[in-house]
Design an enzyme around this catalytic site. Structure first.
Site, PDB file in Angstrom:
ATOM      1  N   GLU A  40       0.827  -1.207   0.000  1.00 46.94           N
ATOM      2  CA  GLU A  40       0.000   0.000   0.000  1.00 46.94           C
ATOM      3  C   GLU A  40       0.865   1.263   0.000  1.00 46.94           C
ATOM      4  OE1 GLU A  40      -3.795   1.872   2.469  1.00 46.94           O
ATOM      5  OE2 GLU A  40      -2.349   0.603   3.526  1.00 46.94           O
ATOM      6  N   LYS A 112     -10.060   2.583  -2.437  1.00 45.42           N
ATOM      7  CA  LYS A 112     -10.244   2.016  -1.096  1.00 45.42           C
ATOM      8  C   LYS A 112     -11.581   2.434  -0.498  1.00 45.42           C
ATOM      9  CE  LYS A 112      -7.630   1.580   3.252  1.00 45.42           C
ATOM     10  NZ  LYS A 112      -6.345   1.922   3.905  1.00 45.42           N
ATOM     11  N   CYS A 149      -5.745  -2.798   2.421  1.00 48.46           N
ATOM     12  CA  CYS A 149      -5.480  -2.661   3.849  1.00 48.46           C
ATOM     13  C   CYS A 149      -6.717  -2.761   4.751  1.00 48.46           C
ATOM     14  CB  CYS A 149      -4.708  -1.379   4.117  1.00 48.46           C
ATOM     15  SG  CYS A 149      -3.807  -1.423   5.704  1.00 48.46           S
TER      16      CYS A 149
END
Length: 290
Positions: A40, A112, A149
């Protein structure tokens, strides 16, 4: 299918960090991989430890970043999963995974969806929640369910990717310990992180690929000491069996071979998708059932 995860420590500058990343991609390519996964926000330090508008400058290179990583994917003839800071407009930014095809074309991107806001992980200051949904990305090596994540902790995200035909789940990530935490607490956190992702593999009957950064990074604001990113990048099969696992503080290229036939074999034995009671899941769209 042979794949590679680049587990890396951030260098003193964006240029040095990228230079090292490119070298590792080239090494992986020479070893015959068809898919490379980066961690990431791999171009820079993890800047979300504090809230500072100066870091929005990292997103100003968004268009040039696309051109650069397209070139790297093409030169090495690999499908490349990147994690970039997207400037969509002034004041509107995303934490975005862009997947490049072997010819350098953009196969797709994912913004995300779950954004944390915790001490040392102040991502809501920088990133707008994604609006592209949970859509797998079709590539020459298969249909990739790319998440990022904090998405790792949400079974809803992995399930939706699976229901839309993802052949594997891929998580670029940046997670670590605070040195003040006890040894026991650090162990619990790491075990939870690995366990939840293995459970996504088991529940959905598909491989999981998780690529984390390593090394200690100071908090530039000086408010906190910093984060010691715990590495431990890993790949597990559709039954959650770990088939490749990196050390907790070593930079490395983690290689793994994924057998796509294994998904059918496992799902034929454990047909979890068959037995889902979809008519009874309506309340999952509520925040809390009170």
């Amino acid at each position: 299918m042979k794949i590679a995860l680049i587990q890396q420590q951030s260098s003193i500058s964006k240029e040095k960090t990228i230079e090292k990343t490119v070298y590792l991609i080239e090494e992986a390519s020479k070893n015959g991989v068809s898919l490379v996964v980066l961690q990431e926000l791999h171009q820079t330090e993890y800047f979300c430890q504090s809230e500072d508008t100066k870091f929005f400058e990292y997103a100003s290179s968004w268009e040039n970043d696309l051109i650069f990583w397209s070139k790297i994917a093409k030169e090495n003839s690999v499908v490349l999963v990147t994690s970039l800071f997207e400037q969509r407009a002034f004041g509107l930014y995303h934490n975005t995974a862009v997947v490049f095809e072997r010819d350098g074309s953009i196969a797709g991107k994912y913004r995300k969806m779950h954004i944390p806001d915790d001490p040392g992980f102040y991502e809501k200051f920088y990133f707008t929640q994604g609006d592209l949904g949970f859509e797998p990305i079709q590539t020459s090596v298969g249909k990739l369910g790319v998440l990022i994540c904090w998405d790792q902790w949400y079974p809803e995200a992995s399930r939706l990717m699976t229901l839309k035909g993802a052949e594997m789940l891929i998580y670029p990530t940046a997670i670590g310990w605070f040195d003040k935490d006890s040894k026991e607490e650090r162990s619990r956190q790491l075990d939870s992180w690995i366990t939840i992702q293995r459970s996504h593999a088991i529940a959905n009957g598909i491989p999981v690929v998780s690529c984390n950064r390593v090394g200690f990074e100071k908090d530039s604001s000086g408010v906190m000491d910093g984060i010691r990113f715990w590495g431990n990048s890993f790949v597990c099969d559709p039954q959650g069996e770990i088939i490749a696992h990196a050390e907790h503080q070593e930079e490395c290229i983690l290689y793994a071979t994924i057998d796509k036939r294994r998904t059918k074999e496992v799902r034929d034995i454990w047909p979890f998708l068959r037995d889902r009671r979809i008519e009874s899941y309506g309340e999952l769209t509520r925040r809390y059932c009170d």
